[in-house]
Design an enzyme around this catalytic site. Sequence first.
Site, PDB file in Angstrom:
ATOM      1  N   ASP A 226      45.098  42.293  35.854  1.00 38.06           N
ATOM      2  CA  ASP A 226      44.490  43.420  35.609  1.00 38.06           C
ATOM      3  C   ASP A 226      44.060  43.444  34.152  1.00 38.06           C
ATOM      4  O   ASP A 226      42.785  43.560  33.530  1.00 38.06           O
ATOM      5  CB  ASP A 226      44.762  44.729  36.018  1.00 38.06           C
ATOM      6  CG  ASP A 226      46.259  44.699  35.952  1.00 38.06           C
ATOM      7  OD1 ASP A 226      47.088  43.661  35.487  1.00 38.06           O
ATOM      8  OD2 ASP A 226      46.746  45.994  35.987  1.00 38.06           O
ATOM      9  N   ASP A 250      39.363  34.316  42.206  1.00 37.05           N
ATOM     10  CA  ASP A 250      37.897  34.542  42.744  1.00 37.05           C
ATOM     11  C   ASP A 250      37.426  35.733  41.825  1.00 37.05           C
ATOM     12  O   ASP A 250      36.067  35.615  41.454  1.00 37.05           O
ATOM     13  CB  ASP A 250      38.027  35.225  43.912  1.00 37.05           C
ATOM     14  CG  ASP A 250      36.939  35.059  44.979  1.00 37.05           C
ATOM     15  OD1 ASP A 250      35.814  35.047  44.073  1.00 37.05           O
ATOM     16  OD2 ASP A 250      36.728  35.544  45.939  1.00 37.05           O
TER      17      ASP A 250
END
Length: 370
Positions: A226, A250
């Site tokens: 993150d 992804d």
Amino acid sequence: MANRKLFLLPGDGIGPEAFDEVRKILDYMNDEEGAGFETDEGLVGGAAYDSHGESISDADMEKAMAADAVLFGAVGGPKWDDVPYDQRPEAGLLRLRKDMQLFANLRPAICYPALANSSSLKKELVEGLDILILRELTGGVYFGDPKTITDLGNGQKRAIDTQVYDTYEIERISAMAFELARTRSNRVCSMEKRNVMKSGVLWNEVVTETHKRGFEDVELSHMLADAGGMQLVRAPKQFDVIVTDNLFGDMLSDVAAMLTGSLGMLPSASLGAPDGVTGKRKAMYEPVHGSAPDIAGQGIANPIAMIASLAMCLRYSFEMIAEADRLEAAIAKVLDDGLRTGDIMSDGMQQVGTTEMGAAVLEAYKAAAA
């Protein structure tokens, strides 16, 4: 010269339109340069489902397995939203990746100088950007078992997706990251979520150990995924090679793609392990963009990502380095000349369609050889 076997899977949406421009380049390379490409073509995704009720047939899978490389367009669209889950268009792509054991997905995020103003970020943050994201492609939550939806009664259901990684899967993707970094700026950043996921703890440990076994000349750093997403939009040029798992790869690669101005610009390569006899890898090359059904058939799609995927194919599967360099330089030349498809259009540029853009790249490729 032995023939180079290419299996073509245009797929759905804008895939066939972009493929038309790649075919013209392949034809020129065969006719004028003696490249020796031998091509066959199959169906995948919604097109395959419409034809025979599955997202890719066993016969086309056999052709993909036998080819030196597969060129893939795009799959999916609202037309197939209600087909059974196992027959959905995307299942064909997942089967190709799984059966061909394409464990490494290479997604470059390159900002061409001519497109620095097209990014959603400030020009100074993205001008000269050159990141390579290496995504593990055959493990993780997309393939882990169990993968179920269970009816609990009383109107309640429970969905389970399982994140699974074994040591060898992390070792081989991290080793490839270090090897690729040696051909670039010699820096690797590994991203995971070891603060909340056991798979992230193992990922971090194995990458670190792999680094110690023969790759200590490469600079290694670690970052929570993150935080990595935040840093990609804060200061993207700090990265060289990013290696991460299937799920985070992804998402992070799509974030990185948009830094460059358009998903329509970027290619990808999916590679397997070298075989023990010839050293060749199974490989599939595809644009990062999707099928874009809203513009399919209008002749306005950007073919550059598909053409750039061919350039990656020339480089990684056929060691045609000079031709790959020329093709990539041709793309840059066309952009420098001010040609734009709608997705990358800006003031003062000349807007063209799919065919015109493809023709311009081919002409620039020809000119570079003169």
